[in-house]
Write an enzyme that holds these catalytic residues in place. Structure first.
Site, PDB file in Angstrom:
ATOM      1  N   ARG A   9       0.466 -11.423  13.239  1.00  0.00           N
ATOM      2  CA  ARG A   9      -0.409 -11.072  12.305  1.00  0.00           C
ATOM      3  C   ARG A   9       0.299 -10.809  10.790  1.00  0.00           C
ATOM      4  NH1 ARG A   9      -3.397  -7.142  12.203  1.00  0.00           N
ATOM      5  NH2 ARG A   9      -4.766  -8.566  11.496  1.00  0.00           N
ATOM      6  N   TYR A  13      -7.231   7.536  11.987  1.00  0.00           N
ATOM      7  CA  TYR A  13      -7.154   6.507  10.749  1.00  0.00           C
ATOM      8  C   TYR A  13      -8.490   5.255  10.940  1.00  0.00           C
ATOM      9  CZ  TYR A  13      -5.834   3.864  14.987  1.00  0.00           C
ATOM     10  OH  TYR A  13      -5.703   3.561  16.355  1.00  0.00           O
ATOM     11  N   GLU A  28      -8.364 -11.610   9.610  1.00  0.00           N
ATOM     12  CA  GLU A  28      -9.051 -10.442   9.501  1.00  0.00           C
ATOM     13  C   GLU A  28      -9.641 -10.261   7.851  1.00  0.00           C
ATOM     14  OE1 GLU A  28      -5.860  -7.213   9.012  1.00  0.00           O
ATOM     15  OE2 GLU A  28      -7.474  -5.432   9.504  1.00  0.00           O
ATOM     16  N   TRP A  72       2.885   5.594  12.843  1.00  0.00           N
ATOM     17  CA  TRP A  72       1.362   5.560  12.313  1.00  0.00           C
ATOM     18  C   TRP A  72       0.818   4.161  12.815  1.00  0.00           C
ATOM     19  CZ3 TRP A  72      -1.978   3.227   9.201  1.00  0.00           C
ATOM     20  CH2 TRP A  72      -3.140   3.898   8.751  1.00  0.00           C
ATOM     21  N   ASN A 100       0.716  -1.197  -0.102  1.00  0.00           N
ATOM     22  CA  ASN A 100       0.007  -0.067  -0.037  1.00  0.00           C
ATOM     23  C   ASN A 100       0.836   1.311  -0.051  1.00  0.00           C
ATOM     24  OD1 ASN A 100      -2.215   1.808   0.036  1.00  0.00           O
ATOM     25  ND2 ASN A 100      -2.835   1.005   2.314  1.00  0.00           N
ATOM     26  N   ARG A 154     -13.650  -5.470  14.824  1.00  0.00           N
ATOM     27  CA  ARG A 154     -12.609  -4.803  15.339  1.00  0.00           C
ATOM     28  C   ARG A 154     -13.494  -3.170  15.211  1.00  0.00           C
ATOM     29  NH1 ARG A 154      -7.804  -1.850  11.889  1.00  0.00           N
ATOM     30  NH2 ARG A 154      -9.211  -0.374  11.410  1.00  0.00           N
ATOM     31  N   GLU A 160      -4.420  -4.578  19.348  1.00  0.00           N
ATOM     32  CA  GLU A 160      -3.516  -4.830  18.258  1.00  0.00           C
ATOM     33  C   GLU A 160      -2.197  -3.561  17.977  1.00  0.00           C
ATOM     34  OE1 GLU A 160      -5.780  -5.318  14.551  1.00  0.00           O
ATOM     35  OE2 GLU A 160      -3.959  -4.952  13.394  1.00  0.00           O
ATOM     36  N   GLU A 178       1.534  -6.995  11.332  1.00  0.00           N
ATOM     37  CA  GLU A 178       1.205  -6.700  10.271  1.00  0.00           C
ATOM     38  C   GLU A 178       2.228  -5.936   9.220  1.00  0.00           C
ATOM     39  OE1 GLU A 178      -2.626  -4.110  11.174  1.00  0.00           O
ATOM     40  OE2 GLU A 178      -1.463  -2.698   9.864  1.00  0.00           O
ATOM     41  N   HIS A 186      -2.467   0.921  16.215  1.00  0.00           N
ATOM     42  CA  HIS A 186      -1.727   1.387  15.154  1.00  0.00           C
ATOM     43  C   HIS A 186      -0.288   1.869  15.564  1.00  0.00           C
ATOM     44  CE1 HIS A 186      -2.402   1.253  10.865  1.00  0.00           C
ATOM     45  NE2 HIS A 186      -3.671   1.004  10.978  1.00  0.00           N
ATOM     46  N   HIS A 246     -14.233  -4.990  10.340  1.00  0.00           N
ATOM     47  CA  HIS A 246     -13.923  -3.793  10.712  1.00  0.00           C
ATOM     48  C   HIS A 246     -15.248  -2.767  10.834  1.00  0.00           C
ATOM     49  CE1 HIS A 246      -9.439  -3.155   9.232  1.00  0.00           C
ATOM     50  NE2 HIS A 246      -9.776  -4.588   9.596  1.00  0.00           N
ATOM     51  N   ASP A 283      -6.266  -3.837   1.361  1.00  0.00           N
ATOM     52  CA  ASP A 283      -5.003  -3.233   0.356  1.00  0.00           C
ATOM     53  C   ASP A 283      -3.974  -4.509  -0.113  1.00  0.00           C
ATOM     54  OD1 ASP A 283      -3.043  -2.922   2.810  1.00  0.00           O
ATOM     55  OD2 ASP A 283      -4.539  -1.822   3.503  1.00  0.00           O
ATOM     56  N   ASP A 304      -7.474  -1.700  17.580  1.00  0.00           N
ATOM     57  CA  ASP A 304      -6.206  -1.475  16.742  1.00  0.00           C
ATOM     58  C   ASP A 304      -5.547  -0.117  17.328  1.00  0.00           C
ATOM     59  OD1 ASP A 304      -4.079  -1.375  15.177  1.00  0.00           O
ATOM     60  OD2 ASP A 304      -5.298  -1.875  13.375  1.00  0.00           O
TER      61      ASP A 304
HETATM   62  O1  EZ4 Z   1      -3.841  -0.092   8.319  1.00  0.00           O
HETATM   63  O2  EZ4 Z   1      -3.531  -2.443   5.758  1.00  0.00           O
HETATM   64  O3  EZ4 Z   1      -5.321  -4.446  10.831  1.00  0.00           O
HETATM   65  N1  EZ4 Z   1      -5.538  -3.879   9.912  1.00  0.00           N
HETATM   66  C1  EZ4 Z   1      -4.950  -2.552   9.624  1.00  0.00           C
HETATM   67  C2  EZ4 Z   1      -4.890  -2.146   8.207  1.00  0.00           C
HETATM   68  C3  EZ4 Z   1      -3.558  -1.145   7.787  1.00  0.00           C
HETATM   69  C4  EZ4 Z   1      -3.540  -1.084   6.379  1.00  0.00           C
HETATM   70  C5  EZ4 Z   1      -2.195  -0.391   5.914  1.00  0.00           C
HETATM   71  O4  EZ4 Z   1      -1.888  -0.601   4.654  1.00  0.00           O
HETATM   72  O5  EZ4 Z   1      -4.466  -1.900  10.404  1.00  0.00           O
HETATM   73  O6  EZ4 Z   1      -6.157  -1.570   7.802  1.00  0.00           O
HETATM   74 CO    CO Z   2      -3.889  -3.293  12.212  1.00  0.00          CO
END
Ligand code: EZ4
Ligand code: CO
Length: 402
Positions: free
Chosen positions: A283, A161, A339, A402, A39, A149, A236, A262, A212, A124, A316, A210
């Site tokens: 993950r 986000y 997921e 991020w 992505n 989630r 997460e 991830e 992040h 999600h 993505d 999450d």
């Molecule tokens: O933000 O795949 O758990 N899933 C995530 C995703 C990520 C994106 C980043 O490209 O956190 O939605």
């Molecule tokens: Co994530």
């Protein structure tokens, strides 16, 4: 009888979002499909494949998947990293697709067959305010999901986000959107939101959240403690993934289950978390970790420590990766959950996956190979569009994780 790779090409298209697809064809006319999408950095991996990997594949025996994987990984010298591993992962997926098609069996049969009836899946759900979030969750539960989630907005912020904002900024014309982040506001707000969600859905729904990669270990530890009454299925990505020791501190302070991985590309990125038993779920995405072949080793390693696998499955990575993930999931004893974000409508006019969803579980295709068709003619109508993930800053402009 060997089956010789006759051509290998890369297709970049943007049906709703950008995807990088690899097409490998053998001398017998068998076609294998792989996904190489990273992505926001799609063209880098497309070039890595087109300029440096595809030419090397011509003339190789398509049946020797592991030998080709080792050859690309070890022979490249410059190992690991998201671009390299996604490229190798795409080739690996395409070769498993070919092997399944040549033998006339779905890939999960080649991995030892199903150890369970279906693959537990989470969706999600997000909403800026709590009522919108509860509506979004109800929609997923009505669709049959058993796990969700939950992400919400934060008072005083304009964007967060993965959550649609009531005050979206100006269009960024192909540049990254900037999100101004305030960790204290998040830490104050989110436990109350998730407590409300828990009372709304009752005890049996699996709830996930999450963070992040945005917290320090001590902030994450506090959040984990604050969330204990919510009994999350997992929390997460609390801290940035590079420092495996950071999660040891979090672990010592909370019984909230932890998931991470991830952005990892190899078993080396997660060995410390796993052997230290700092986490409950690892993950990696099957493609970003280099394909089915090396992901099996991550899964087996995790099983030694009672760590479960819970593959990344955002929109993505393409349906080809989702299909590969499901074949591996159903054959993996220590699967936790998969997921499943779903796909833009246009994406499903180009990629035609044969997996199915029923009552919270995904089922891999029983067609030979991975079970995803790719419509090359339809793909041509969706040329690449430059697009980036957001960047996050503090109020004073300092870029943050991020
Ligand atoms: O933000 O795949 O758990 N899933 C995530 C995703 C990520 C994106 C980043 O490209 O956190 O939605
Ligand atoms: Co994530």
């Amino acid at each position: 009888m060997p089956s010789i790779i006759e051509s290998a090409e890369v297709i970049v298209c943007s049906p709703g979002r950008n995807y990088v697809t690899v097409k490998i064809v053998t001398s017998d006319g068998v076609v294998g499909w792989g996904d190489a999408t990273v992505n926001g950095r799609e063209l880098a991996v497309a070039s890595y494949l087109r300029d440096h990997v595809c030419p090397l594949l011509i003339g190789r025996d398509a049946q020797r998947i592991e030998q080709t994987w080792q050859w690309l990984y070890k022979g490249g010298y410059w190992r690991r990293g998201p671009i390299t591993m996604a490229a190798i992962g795409a080739v690996d997926l395409a070769l498993w697709d070919i092997k399944g098609k040549e033998l006339g069996v779905p890939v999960y049969q080649l991995l030892g067959g199903a150890v369970r009836e279906g693959v537990l899946t989470y969706a999600h759900a997000s909403g800026w305010e709590v009522p919108q979030l509860l509506d979004a969750i109800d929609e997923k539960l009505e669709a049959g999901y058993l796990a969700v989630r939950a992400q919400s907005g934060i008072p005083g912020r304009r964007s967060v986000y993965a959550v649609a904002s009531p005050e979206p900024g100006e269009p960024t014309n192909g540049f990254p959107p900037v999100e101004v982040w305030d960790t204290d506001a998040y830490l104050r707000h989110i436990p109350g939101v998730l407590e409300t969600v828990r009372s709304h859905v009752g005890d049996s729904v699996r709830l996930l959240h999450d963070a992040h990669h945005r917290l320090t270990p001590i902030e994450a530890a506090r959040l984990g403690k604050d969330l204990e009454p919510v009994r999350l299925f997992w929390l997460e990505d609390v801290t940035p993934g590079e420092n495996q020791e950071a999660l040891r501190l979090v672990r010592q302070h909370t019984t909230t289950p932890l998931a991470i991985g991830e952005v990892f590309n190899t078993i080396w990125d997660c060995m410390g978390f796993i052997s230290g038993q700092y986490i409950d779920f690892v993950r990696t995405s099957v493609m970003h970790a280099g394909g089915i072949s090396p992901s099996r080793r991550i899964n087996d390693y995790a099983s030694l420590y009672q760590v479960k696998v819970a593959p990344h499955g955002p929109s993505d990575v393409s349906p080809i990766t989702m299909a590969a993930s499901l074949h591996l999931d159903i054959a993996t004893p220590n699967l936790g959950i998969q997921e499943y974000m779903g796909y833009p409508r246009e994406a499903l006019s180009v990629f035609q996956p044969d997996y199915s969803f029923d009552k919270g579980y995904l089922h891999p295709s029983d067609a030979p190979g991975l079970g995803v068709e790719f419509d090359e003619v339809a793909a041509r109508a969706f040329p690449y569009e430059r697009s980036y993930l957001p960047v996050a800053e503090r109020e004073d402009g300092t870029p943050i994780d991020w």
